[in-house]
Design a protein around this motif. Sequence first.
Motif, mmCIF file in Angstrom:
data_model
loop_
_atom_site.group_PDB
_atom_site.id
_atom_site.type_symbol
_atom_site.label_atom_id
_atom_site.label_comp_id
_atom_site.label_asym_id
_atom_site.label_seq_id
_atom_site.Cartn_x
_atom_site.Cartn_y
_atom_site.Cartn_z
ATOM 1 N N ASN A 62 -7.731 -17.311 -14.665
ATOM 2 C CA ASN A 62 -7.396 -18.659 -14.969
ATOM 3 C C ASN A 62 -6.217 -19.113 -15.781
ATOM 4 O O ASN A 62 -5.779 -20.231 -15.730
ATOM 5 C CB ASN A 62 -8.591 -19.399 -15.231
ATOM 6 N N ILE A 77 -5.976 -23.462 -20.950
ATOM 7 C CA ILE A 77 -7.127 -23.278 -20.366
ATOM 8 C C ILE A 77 -7.994 -21.851 -20.883
ATOM 9 O O ILE A 77 -9.229 -22.252 -21.359
ATOM 10 C CB ILE A 77 -6.517 -22.308 -18.723
ATOM 11 N N CYS A 117 -9.380 -25.380 -13.650
ATOM 12 C CA CYS A 117 -8.912 -23.952 -13.435
ATOM 13 C C CYS A 117 -8.551 -23.740 -11.946
ATOM 14 O O CYS A 117 -8.851 -24.396 -11.001
ATOM 15 C CB CYS A 117 -10.064 -23.241 -13.936
#
Length: 358
Positions: A62, A77, A117
């Motif tokens: 991700n 992320i 994500c």
Amino acid sequence: MYRALYRKWRPQRFEDVVAQHGTVTALRNQVAAGRVGHAYLFTGVRGTGKTTCAKIFAKAVNCLNPHDGDPCCQCSICRGIDDGSILDVVEMDAASNNGVDDIRGLRDETAYTPSECRYKVYIIDEVHMLSASAFNAFLKTLEEPPRHAIFILATTEKHKILPTILSRCQIYDFNRISVEDTVNHLSYVASKEGITAEPEALNVIAMKADGGMRDALSIFDQVVSFTGGNITYKSVIDNLNVLDYEYYFRLTDCFLENKVSDALLLFNDILNKGFDGSHFITGLSSHFRDLLVGKDPVTLPLLEVGASIRQSYQEQAQKCPLPFLYRAMKLCNECDLNYRISKNKRLLVELTLIQVAQ
């Protein structure tokens, strides 16, 4: 606030993972090539990095700026997954969520697309604890998962998992971490934390950890508190209640000289220090095995001890005839097997010591 060393030094990238080179390389290559599977099974003894690698993998697939299959650990992320603020990476403990309803809830949740994500990653720890009906409910999801879902199952007991589940997963075996790799990593952590540690002391910690890095760091943390940051061999055996190698060397000298009385007095001293007879006889078996290994330069690498103790093994091994070592190992092993059912445990061990001495 103080953080335990095993949490502070938990690997954040694949390159930080200790002694799992094959697995790590395969996972990195998959991420770098964009050939990510939908179901993985990570199996191996506790503390070898299964859940850690699952989290790193979740970050890597991700990550906004991945580098050669490794997460950058800097983007929003990566940071969100680390601090738990991103809900697209779900960690579930199958030991406490092992019913059909838990799996149905998980299955219903996978239908929704990820909010932040690229992939929703479900990490299911101790997956062998799922009930048979929960496994069956999980089968369909594993067989035809949504494109945005990745399942990573982790277990210490692969043999308990249904073959139908195994056949739908990419399986990665995590190796038990060697004493040498554990000692090297503990030395690195010690240097970064400003702790001084004798190699023999780290060796004892690594042996006690029995192949798990998390256990090794937890024990190391405990010993640091006990010693105030100056770790010696003596302080480690005192804190961990480990029997000093020196006792086994002295006992072997008594055996070689047929000094039965001295051997029995040494055993009495060991019992007075609070050690169990079973623990002692297992250690004595290992000592004879190490003497056998130390006798031949070819097998010397199998001796997992520090440099100074290795020297002692080599010296004593030259005094021990091979028939003596074979017979001693056999007698100790028989004593170990009979220990639990024996009514007079002390006498059983003493008889073994007398037989070894003769």
